[in-house]
Design an enzyme around this catalytic site. Structure first.
Site, PDB file in Angstrom:
ATOM      1  CG  HIS A   1     -16.301  11.150  67.152  1.00 15.79           C
ATOM      2  ND1 HIS A   1     -15.311  11.534  66.276  1.00 15.79           N
ATOM      3  CD2 HIS A   1     -16.797   9.986  66.647  1.00 15.79           C
ATOM      4  CE1 HIS A   1     -15.205  10.653  65.298  1.00 15.79           C
ATOM      5  NE2 HIS A   1     -16.094   9.697  65.507  1.00 15.79           N
TER       6      HIS A   1
ATOM      7  CB  SER B   1     -11.481  18.135  67.877  1.00 16.60           C
ATOM      8  OG  SER B   1     -10.929  16.964  68.441  1.00 16.60           O
TER       9      SER B   1
ATOM     10  CG  MET C   1      -9.953   7.979  69.849  1.00 22.26           C
ATOM     11  SD  MET C   1      -8.519   8.429  68.864  1.00 22.26           S
ATOM     12  CE  MET C   1      -9.088   9.937  68.087  1.00 22.26           C
TER      13      MET C   1
ATOM     14  CG  MET D   1     -15.458   9.586  60.656  1.00 24.62           C
ATOM     15  SD  MET D   1     -15.082  10.795  61.939  1.00 24.62           S
ATOM     16  CE  MET D   1     -13.302  10.969  61.819  1.00 24.62           C
TER      17      MET D   1
ATOM     18  CG  ASP E   1     -12.160  13.259  68.707  1.00 30.06           C
ATOM     19  OD1 ASP E   1     -13.140  12.889  68.048  1.00 30.06           O
ATOM     20  OD2 ASP E   1     -11.510  14.290  68.453  1.00 30.06           O
TER      21      ASP E   1
ATOM     22  CG  ASP F   1     -14.291  14.688  63.426  1.00 29.28           C
ATOM     23  OD1 ASP F   1     -13.288  15.429  63.439  1.00 29.28           O
ATOM     24  OD2 ASP F   1     -14.524  13.825  64.298  1.00 29.28           O
TER      25      ASP F   1
ATOM     26  CG  HIS G   1     -15.579  16.702  68.243  1.00 29.52           C
ATOM     27  ND1 HIS G   1     -16.740  16.162  67.710  1.00 29.52           N
ATOM     28  CD2 HIS G   1     -14.595  15.828  67.925  1.00 29.52           C
ATOM     29  CE1 HIS G   1     -16.463  15.021  67.099  1.00 29.52           C
ATOM     30  NE2 HIS G   1     -15.158  14.787  67.211  1.00 29.52           N
TER      31      HIS G   1
ATOM     32  CG  MET H   1     -13.775   7.419  66.803  1.00 29.73           C
ATOM     33  SD  MET H   1     -12.492   8.634  66.455  1.00 29.73           S
ATOM     34  CE  MET H   1     -12.808   9.792  67.767  1.00 29.73           C
TER      35      MET H   1
HETATM   36  O1  LIG Z   1     -12.326  12.240  65.282  1.00 24.62           O
HETATM   37  C1  LIG Z   1     -11.222  12.722  65.106  1.00 24.62           C
HETATM   38  C2  LIG Z   1     -10.084  11.857  64.656  1.00 24.62           C
HETATM   39  O2  LIG Z   1     -10.495  10.553  64.593  1.00 24.62           O
HETATM   40  C3  LIG Z   1     -10.970  14.179  65.393  1.00 24.62           C
HETATM   41  O3  LIG Z   1     -12.176  14.787  65.819  1.00 24.62           O
HETATM   42  C4  LIG Z   1     -10.409  14.934  64.189  1.00 24.62           C
HETATM   43  O4  LIG Z   1      -9.337  14.299  63.636  1.00 24.62           O
HETATM   44  C5  LIG Z   1     -10.078  16.360  64.562  1.00 24.62           C
HETATM   45  O5  LIG Z   1      -8.764  16.682  64.301  1.00 24.62           O
HETATM   46  P1  LIG Z   1      -8.285  17.530  63.021  1.00 24.62           P
HETATM   47  O6  LIG Z   1      -9.262  18.676  62.867  1.00 24.62           O
HETATM   48  O7  LIG Z   1      -6.927  17.983  63.404  1.00 24.62           O
HETATM   49  O8  LIG Z   1      -8.321  16.622  61.831  1.00 24.62           O
HETATM   50 FE   LIG Z   2     -13.915  13.340  66.213  1.00 23.34          FE
END
Ligand SMILES: O=C(CO)[C@H](O)[C@H](O)COP(=O)(O)O
Ligand SMILES: [Fe+2]
Length: 228
Positions: free
Chosen positions: A64, A8, A35, A135, A33, A173, A31, A66
């Site tokens: 991903h 990520s 947001m 998640m 993210d 994730d 990946h 969000m």
């Molecule tokens: O979607 C996510 C957070 O919302 C990230 O992909 C996820 O938190 C990755 O970070 P880590 O591996 O450090 O937890």
């Molecule tokens: Fe994510």
């Protein structure tokens, strides 16, 4: 299906994204993210950065989302070059229509569930998806502790996938690390997102290989993988 490790970039240096993508050569997907500071209390990046990053790396992008109103925005991430687009079940107004649109535009369609969202109401929707994301932290931030109370949900989802004979990938994730990946794999996950456990290390490519080795060890003998 072979184990996949998706670093990520939330934990990467956003000023050097192309180099950070190169630093995890050997990873299956990057990946990304997205947001919007509404669906989650954090703000990251959007369509223009995904478009630039997809041109700068040969590793496919696993976006991903969000965000609120994915029905409106998700197709734009396909056009920007994402190979897989994940929307949240809690945010989508018409998840079947959206999954079909993502597929029709040429990307893999995926749906994510927050920790408090059960899988059971979505059983009939699974054939519309290429991947389901469970998640294992509350979405919004990297570096959080893995929620092991999500393991039964991973197990139940793997059972549904087997029951319906689907090729669906099962992604986890949040808090995935060398200390937690084996439990996820044993429960039935086959696609693993890791942010801090990859980019927090001196050698991110070696961290990807170490995570892959741990997950492969488990899936080689896991009951769910043998039956598959
Ligand atoms: O979607 C996510 C957070 O919302 C990230 O992909 C996820 O938190 C990755 O970070 P880590 O591996 O450090 O937890
Ligand atoms: Fe994510």
């Amino acid at each position: 299906m072979a184990v996949q490790i998706n670093p990520s970039i939330l934990s990467a240096d956003f000023a050097r994204l192309a180099e950070e993508a190169e630093a995890v050569r050997g990873a299956d997907w990057l990946h990304v993210d997205v947001m919007d500071n509404h669906f989650v209390p954090n703000l990251t990046l959007g369509v223009p950065i995904v478009e630039s990053l997809s041109k700068a790396t040969s590793t496919p992008l696993d976006c991903h989302l969000m965000i609120e109103d994915p029905d409106r925005w998700a197709p734009q991430y396909v056009e920007a070059g994402a190979g897989s687009v994940t929307f949240h079940a809690e945010a989508a107004a018409a998840p079947v229509r959206l999954a079909r649109e993502i597929r029709a535009k040429g990307a893999r369609a995926s749906m994510a569930l927050k920790p408090a969202t059960p899988i059971e109401p979505y059983e009939d929707l699974l054939p519309e998806l290429d991947m389901l994301l469970i998640m294992t932290v509350e979405p919004g931030f990297g570096g959080q502790a893995f929620l092991d109370i999500m393991l039964p949900k991973i197990r139940r989802t793997r059972e549904l996938i087997s029951k319906h004979g689907l090729e669906l990938w099962l992604q986890v994730d949040g808090g995935v690390a060398e200390s937690t990946i084996e439990r996820c794999a044993e429960a039935g996950a086959d696609v693993f997102v890791a942010g801090s456990a990859v980019y927090g290390k001196d050698d991110p490519a070696a961290a990807v290989q170490a995570l892959r080795a741990k997950a492969e060890d488990v899936t080689a003998s896991a009951a769910w993988a043998c039956a598959h």
